[in-house]
Design a protein around this motif. Structure first.
Motif, PDB file in Angstrom:
ATOM      1  N   GLY A  73      -3.260   1.738  -5.030  1.00 43.05           N
ATOM      2  CA  GLY A  73      -3.589   0.445  -5.861  1.00 43.05           C
ATOM      3  C   GLY A  73      -2.464   0.091  -7.009  1.00 43.05           C
ATOM      4  O   GLY A  73      -1.875  -1.129  -7.055  1.00 43.05           O
ATOM      5  N   LYS A  74      -1.714   1.068  -7.683  1.00 42.95           N
ATOM      6  CA  LYS A  74      -0.596   0.797  -8.708  1.00 42.95           C
ATOM      7  C   LYS A  74       0.432   0.216  -7.850  1.00 42.95           C
ATOM      8  O   LYS A  74       1.079  -0.551  -8.575  1.00 42.95           O
ATOM      9  CB  LYS A  74      -0.380   2.129  -9.401  1.00 42.95           C
ATOM     10  N   MET A  75       0.961   0.725  -6.917  1.00 41.92           N
ATOM     11  CA  MET A  75       1.934   0.426  -6.062  1.00 41.92           C
ATOM     12  C   MET A  75       1.933  -1.107  -5.699  1.00 41.92           C
ATOM     13  O   MET A  75       2.783  -2.163  -5.849  1.00 41.92           O
ATOM     14  CB  MET A  75       2.359   1.162  -4.873  1.00 41.92           C
ATOM     15  N   LEU A  76       0.527  -1.221  -5.150  1.00 39.79           N
ATOM     16  CA  LEU A  76       0.355  -2.722  -4.617  1.00 39.79           C
ATOM     17  C   LEU A  76       0.379  -3.756  -5.851  1.00 39.79           C
ATOM     18  O   LEU A  76       0.968  -4.922  -5.618  1.00 39.79           O
ATOM     19  CB  LEU A  76      -0.966  -2.798  -3.933  1.00 39.79           C
ATOM     20  N   ALA A  77      -0.190  -3.145  -6.787  1.00 42.49           N
ATOM     21  CA  ALA A  77      -0.150  -4.280  -8.273  1.00 42.49           C
ATOM     22  C   ALA A  77       1.233  -4.767  -8.532  1.00 42.49           C
ATOM     23  O   ALA A  77       1.593  -5.529  -8.947  1.00 42.49           O
ATOM     24  CB  ALA A  77      -1.016  -3.537  -9.315  1.00 42.49           C
ATOM     25  N   ASP A  78       2.199  -3.452  -8.496  1.00 45.59           N
ATOM     26  CA  ASP A  78       3.478  -3.801  -9.172  1.00 45.59           C
ATOM     27  C   ASP A  78       4.303  -4.698  -7.816  1.00 45.59           C
ATOM     28  O   ASP A  78       5.021  -5.665  -8.431  1.00 45.59           O
ATOM     29  CB  ASP A  78       4.280  -2.393  -8.893  1.00 45.59           C
ATOM     30  N   ILE A  79       3.950  -4.746  -6.534  1.00 42.80           N
ATOM     31  CA  ILE A  79       4.562  -5.385  -5.566  1.00 42.80           C
ATOM     32  C   ILE A  79       4.225  -6.941  -5.868  1.00 42.80           C
ATOM     33  O   ILE A  79       4.907  -7.786  -5.859  1.00 42.80           O
ATOM     34  CB  ILE A  79       4.423  -4.765  -4.285  1.00 42.80           C
ATOM     35  N   THR A  80       2.906  -6.942  -6.055  1.00 43.71           N
ATOM     36  CA  THR A  80       2.362  -8.377  -6.059  1.00 43.71           C
ATOM     37  C   THR A  80       2.840  -9.396  -7.194  1.00 43.71           C
ATOM     38  O   THR A  80       3.118 -10.243  -7.116  1.00 43.71           O
ATOM     39  CB  THR A  80       0.732  -8.389  -5.910  1.00 43.71           C
ATOM     40  N   ARG A  81       2.901  -8.545  -8.354  1.00 42.58           N
ATOM     41  CA  ARG A  81       3.554  -9.098  -9.396  1.00 42.58           C
ATOM     42  C   ARG A  81       4.818  -9.638  -9.299  1.00 42.58           C
ATOM     43  O   ARG A  81       5.305 -10.733  -9.911  1.00 42.58           O
ATOM     44  CB  ARG A  81       3.345  -8.230 -10.771  1.00 42.58           C
ATOM     45  N   SER A  82       5.782  -8.897  -8.591  1.00 36.87           N
ATOM     46  CA  SER A  82       7.164  -9.154  -8.240  1.00 36.87           C
ATOM     47  C   SER A  82       7.579 -10.121  -7.055  1.00 36.87           C
ATOM     48  O   SER A  82       8.513 -10.546  -6.902  1.00 36.87           O
ATOM     49  CB  SER A  82       7.868  -8.079  -7.936  1.00 36.87           C
ATOM     50  N   LEU A  83       6.431 -10.733  -6.457  1.00 35.31           N
ATOM     51  CA  LEU A  83       6.601 -11.682  -4.970  1.00 35.31           C
ATOM     52  C   LEU A  83       6.839 -12.861  -5.532  1.00 35.31           C
ATOM     53  O   LEU A  83       6.397 -13.444  -6.739  1.00 35.31           O
ATOM     54  CB  LEU A  83       5.360 -11.480  -4.503  1.00 35.31           C
ATOM     55  N   PRO A  84       7.818 -13.514  -4.674  1.00 37.17           N
ATOM     56  CA  PRO A  84       7.954 -14.899  -5.116  1.00 37.17           C
ATOM     57  C   PRO A  84       6.750 -15.695  -5.040  1.00 37.17           C
ATOM     58  O   PRO A  84       5.600 -15.529  -4.387  1.00 37.17           O
ATOM     59  CB  PRO A  84       9.119 -15.471  -3.917  1.00 37.17           C
ATOM     60  N   ALA A  85       6.810 -17.171  -5.414  1.00 35.22           N
ATOM     61  CA  ALA A  85       5.804 -18.091  -5.339  1.00 35.22           C
ATOM     62  C   ALA A  85       5.773 -18.705  -3.985  1.00 35.22           C
ATOM     63  O   ALA A  85       5.945 -19.600  -3.704  1.00 35.22           O
ATOM     64  CB  ALA A  85       5.868 -19.159  -6.390  1.00 35.22           C
ATOM     65  N   ALA A  86       4.797 -18.008  -3.091  1.00 32.26           N
ATOM     66  CA  ALA A  86       4.577 -18.181  -1.858  1.00 32.26           C
ATOM     67  C   ALA A  86       3.254 -17.591  -1.166  1.00 32.26           C
ATOM     68  O   ALA A  86       2.812 -16.354  -1.860  1.00 32.26           O
ATOM     69  CB  ALA A  86       5.866 -17.960  -0.975  1.00 32.26           C
ATOM     70  N   PRO A  87       2.552 -18.282  -0.196  1.00 36.88           N
ATOM     71  CA  PRO A  87       1.351 -17.541   0.440  1.00 36.88           C
ATOM     72  C   PRO A  87       1.973 -15.835   0.732  1.00 36.88           C
ATOM     73  O   PRO A  87       3.297 -15.780   1.464  1.00 36.88           O
ATOM     74  CB  PRO A  87       1.202 -18.280   1.432  1.00 36.88           C
ATOM     75  N   ILE A  88       0.974 -15.131   0.667  1.00 33.82           N
ATOM     76  CA  ILE A  88       1.122 -13.759   1.187  1.00 33.82           C
ATOM     77  C   ILE A  88       0.464 -13.371   2.528  1.00 33.82           C
ATOM     78  O   ILE A  88      -0.507 -13.692   2.518  1.00 33.82           O
ATOM     79  CB  ILE A  88       0.513 -12.986   0.171  1.00 33.82           C
ATOM     80  N   ASP A  89       1.165 -12.965   3.483  1.00 35.29           N
ATOM     81  CA  ASP A  89       0.663 -12.272   4.454  1.00 35.29           C
ATOM     82  C   ASP A  89       0.487 -10.926   4.687  1.00 35.29           C
ATOM     83  O   ASP A  89       1.526 -10.332   4.493  1.00 35.29           O
ATOM     84  CB  ASP A  89       1.348 -12.865   5.716  1.00 35.29           C
ATOM     85  N   VAL A  90      -0.464 -10.431   4.846  1.00 33.96           N
ATOM     86  CA  VAL A  90      -1.017  -8.912   4.915  1.00 33.96           C
ATOM     87  C   VAL A  90      -1.472  -8.632   6.387  1.00 33.96           C
ATOM     88  O   VAL A  90      -2.440  -9.340   6.769  1.00 33.96           O
ATOM     89  CB  VAL A  90      -1.974  -8.549   3.817  1.00 33.96           C
ATOM     90  N   SER A  91      -1.124  -7.639   7.046  1.00 36.21           N
ATOM     91  CA  SER A  91      -1.325  -7.163   8.223  1.00 36.21           C
ATOM     92  C   SER A  91      -1.310  -5.620   8.243  1.00 36.21           C
ATOM     93  O   SER A  91      -0.596  -5.045   7.346  1.00 36.21           O
ATOM     94  CB  SER A  91      -0.575  -7.782   9.149  1.00 36.21           C
ATOM     95  N   VAL A  92      -1.706  -5.057   9.199  1.00 34.54           N
ATOM     96  CA  VAL A  92      -1.625  -3.611   9.468  1.00 34.54           C
ATOM     97  C   VAL A  92      -0.736  -3.269  10.704  1.00 34.54           C
ATOM     98  O   VAL A  92      -0.941  -3.935  11.795  1.00 34.54           O
ATOM     99  CB  VAL A  92      -2.868  -3.102   9.868  1.00 34.54           C
ATOM    100  N   ASP A  93       0.178  -2.272  10.667  1.00 36.98           N
ATOM    101  CA  ASP A  93       1.111  -1.940  11.701  1.00 36.98           C
ATOM    102  C   ASP A  93       1.054  -0.419  11.674  1.00 36.98           C
ATOM    103  O   ASP A  93       1.567   0.215  11.177  1.00 36.98           O
ATOM    104  CB  ASP A  93       2.322  -2.666  11.152  1.00 36.98           C
ATOM    105  N   GLY A  94       0.149  -0.084  12.864  1.00 38.88           N
ATOM    106  CA  GLY A  94       0.052   1.290  12.790  1.00 38.88           C
ATOM    107  C   GLY A  94      -0.668   1.918  11.499  1.00 38.88           C
ATOM    108  O   GLY A  94      -2.127   1.677  11.493  1.00 38.88           O
ATOM    109  N   THR A  95       0.028   2.773  10.785  1.00 45.24           N
ATOM    110  CA  THR A  95      -0.612   3.478   9.908  1.00 45.24           C
ATOM    111  C   THR A  95       0.146   2.762   8.509  1.00 45.24           C
ATOM    112  O   THR A  95      -0.267   3.474   7.380  1.00 45.24           O
ATOM    113  CB  THR A  95      -0.232   4.869   9.827  1.00 45.24           C
ATOM    114  N   ARG A  96       0.542   1.848   8.544  1.00 45.93           N
ATOM    115  CA  ARG A  96       1.174   0.873   7.373  1.00 45.93           C
ATOM    116  C   ARG A  96       0.436  -0.322   7.162  1.00 45.93           C
ATOM    117  O   ARG A  96       0.156  -1.191   8.197  1.00 45.93           O
ATOM    118  CB  ARG A  96       2.705   0.822   7.402  1.00 45.93           C
ATOM    119  N   LEU A  97       0.371  -0.785   5.547  1.00 45.96           N
ATOM    120  CA  LEU A  97       0.009  -2.080   5.578  1.00 45.96           C
ATOM    121  C   LEU A  97       1.324  -2.749   5.166  1.00 45.96           C
ATOM    122  O   LEU A  97       1.864  -2.560   4.200  1.00 45.96           O
ATOM    123  CB  LEU A  97      -0.894  -1.809   4.135  1.00 45.96           C
ATOM    124  N   VAL A  98       1.522  -4.232   5.878  1.00 45.61           N
ATOM    125  CA  VAL A  98       2.629  -4.754   5.622  1.00 45.61           C
ATOM    126  C   VAL A  98       2.232  -5.946   4.946  1.00 45.61           C
ATOM    127  O   VAL A  98       1.220  -6.711   5.010  1.00 45.61           O
ATOM    128  CB  VAL A  98       3.005  -5.283   7.240  1.00 45.61           C
TER     129      VAL A  98
END
Length: 386
Positions: A73-98
């Motif tokens: 959760g903390k890593m995801l929160a840090d990442i989302t705060r730093s993303l550019p102003a654009a829609p976010i696409d989230v998907s699962v690739d094997g054992t990873r969340l993209v």
């Protein structure tokens, strides 16, 4: 799992939910460091749970593949705060969340979602209250809650329900804050008592205090019989276990009347306390001397640095000298929703006796001195040597 969300809404939901994550997760409970992303319903749900507090927010999303995922959760929160102003696409690739946004792409290892505990459901709704009023009342009271976790009962806010009246109270033994306000109970004869962790209640009430937000309050039991409190509004929901133990009988501390009352403006008093306290050691009091035409604030004794300041005051009584912890006094002044503070003392026969009894701080009231204010802050004085 695959979905698209708006960047700001997703970032807010992740940040709000992530605040519930435990600061440390044991090796056996690493899943508790994760945020649960649930895209199996009409809206995306973002949730966190540490077996004490569960937080869940909903976000509008375009879901193309349903599923659930668990990621740090903390890593995801840090990442989302730093993303550019654009829609976010989230998907699962094997054992990873993209997570992809604009030209940025992150691939995060996922935690075993099947090991994540089931979130407790909201108890049955007990009543509703306007969010801004609730947030303000909780802030006024929580300031007096204890912070010593070895005395857990004093780290809570006592919530009392009696019909259409909601009473909040908190104390750390040195001060007591009590606020009463009206609310809309689900049943006219609703009644109940709950001891809610102050930090959780304050954080939750603040997040639900937006304009036009209606807060649902629920007191009840969870699936395992544990006592719970739930708060929901504006697509956000928090449930928390209640504290166990007996809260002090605080009403016995509140005097029936305050024969001696000093009244003065809050802003000048606040600034004066801050200035005078600059020369006082951390645990040293600020001394206040009331006379019919002025108030003198003093700090520092003997060979130490000293400070004093004089303010006009409305006061009709004998000269009275009292000492308070400056931090506690400032907390009270900051909690009052008024430009005037009324400081009441319980005795008008003996000034020395009055100075050793708790003072009651309230905001500007009407002419009826028998009317009980909605907010009262009781402050214990510090006994002066000699």
């Amino acid at each position: 799992m695959k979905f698209r969300v708006e960047r700001d809404e997703f970032t807010d939901a992740v940040a709000w939910t992530a605040r519930t994550l435990p600061s440390r997760a044991t090796t056996q409970l690493q899943v508790l460091a994760g945020l649960l992303l649930d895209a199996t319903g009409p809206a995306l749900k973002v949730a966190a749970f540490d077996y004490e507090v569960a937080a869940q927010g909903e976000v509008d999303a375009t879901v193309t593949e349903e599923g659930r995922g668990l990621v740090n959760g903390k890593m995801l929160a840090d990442i989302t705060r730093s993303l550019p102003a654009a829609p976010i696409d989230v998907s699962v690739d094997g054992t990873r969340l993209v997570v992809a946004c604009g030209n940025a792409r992150f691939a995060l290892p996922m935690l075993p979602v099947d090991d994540y505990p089931t979130l407790p459901p909201m108890p049955e709704i007990t009543g509703h209250i306007e969010g801004a009023a609730f947030g303000s009342a909780v802030a006024q009271v929580a300031v007096a809650a204890g912070r010593d976790d070895t005395l857990p009962v004093l780290t809570g806010v006592r919530v009392e329900i009696e019909g259409d009246t909601l009473t909040l109270a908190a104390t750390d033994r040195y001060r007591l804050a009590v606020r009463t306000l009206k609310w809309r109970p689900a049943s006219p004869d609703a009644s109940g008592v709950a001891l809610v962790p102050a930090r959780t209640l304050l954080d939750t009430a603040k997040s639900l205090s937006g304009a036009g937000v209606e807060v649902a309050i629920a007191l009840g039991t969870g699936p395992s019989g544990e006592t719970l409190a739930g708060f929901a509004g504006n697509t956000r929901q928090t449930t928390t276990r209640l504290l166990e133990g007996t809260f002090p009988p605080y009403r016995k501390l509140l005097p029936d009347s305050s024969p001696l009352i000093a009244q003065l403006e809050i802003s000048p008093l606040t600034e004066a306390v801050k200035r005078v306290a600059l020369v006082a050691p951390r645990t040293a009091p600020v001394q206040l001397t009331f006379t019919p035409d002025h108030l003198v604030l003093e700090a520092g004794t003997g060979g130490e640095a000293q400070a004093s300041e004089t303010l006009p005051v409305t006061y009709d009584g004998p000269e009275l000298t009292v000492a308070f912890n400056p931090a506690y006094l400032l907390d009270a002044l900051g909690a009052l929703e008024s430009d005037i503070v009324r400081i009441g003392f319980a005795s008008d026969e003996d000034a020395a006796l009055a100075a050793n009894k708790p003072a009651i701080l309230t905001g500007k009231g009407g002419d009826d001195k028998t009317e009980i204010p909605d907010y009262r802050y009781l402050l214990m004085p510090i006994r002066l040597n000699g």
